[in-house]
Design a protein around this motif. Sequence first.
Motif, PDB file in Angstrom:
ATOM      1  N   PRO A 146      -2.442   0.537   7.059  1.00  0.00           N
ATOM      2  CA  PRO A 146      -2.257  -0.276   5.850  1.00  0.00           C
ATOM      3  C   PRO A 146      -1.039  -1.192   5.993  1.00  0.00           C
ATOM      4  O   PRO A 146      -0.248  -1.042   6.923  1.00  0.00           O
ATOM      5  N   ASP A 193      -0.022  -2.813   0.175  1.00  0.00           N
ATOM      6  CA  ASP A 193      -1.064  -1.918  -0.330  1.00  0.00           C
ATOM      7  C   ASP A 193      -0.494  -0.777  -1.165  1.00  0.00           C
ATOM      8  O   ASP A 193      -1.159  -0.289  -2.075  1.00  0.00           O
ATOM      9  N   HIS A 213      -5.885   5.327   1.458  1.00  0.00           N
ATOM     10  CA  HIS A 213      -6.248   4.467   2.583  1.00  0.00           C
ATOM     11  C   HIS A 213      -7.506   4.991   3.267  1.00  0.00           C
ATOM     12  O   HIS A 213      -7.517   6.109   3.766  1.00  0.00           O
TER      13      HIS A 213
END
Length: 118
Positions: free
Chosen positions: A96, A100, A90
């Motif tokens: 996030p 993801d 990330h």
Amino acid sequence: SIEVTNIRNTKGIMQFQVYRNQYSFSKETPYKLYRVSKKDLSNKTMSYEIKGLKPGTYGIALLDDENSNKEMDYGWMMPEEGFGFSDYYHTSWSRPVFDDFKFELNKDKSVTMKVRYV
């Protein structure tokens, strides 16, 4: 199994939080939580194996809890400790979303988590 890379030191505990969906990730209520010693750290890398998860959708978030207080520490609104996600590095300033870093578990699986320090 989890391989964690880019760990900056052996202080504290590595905390793995296993999530099943976006709702539990948003509420920070993990399905399972594991706190693991970093004593076997070698070349900024460690491994950990989680057993007993049933087939399904999962995502793993980690906290490099360097002071072992069981929470992320912040300074000037920025994380002071490392964090990471299953098979996802990330780089954004925002949090996030579960999609993801989620994965399907239907047999033995390995994920890699690269720790990010801001």
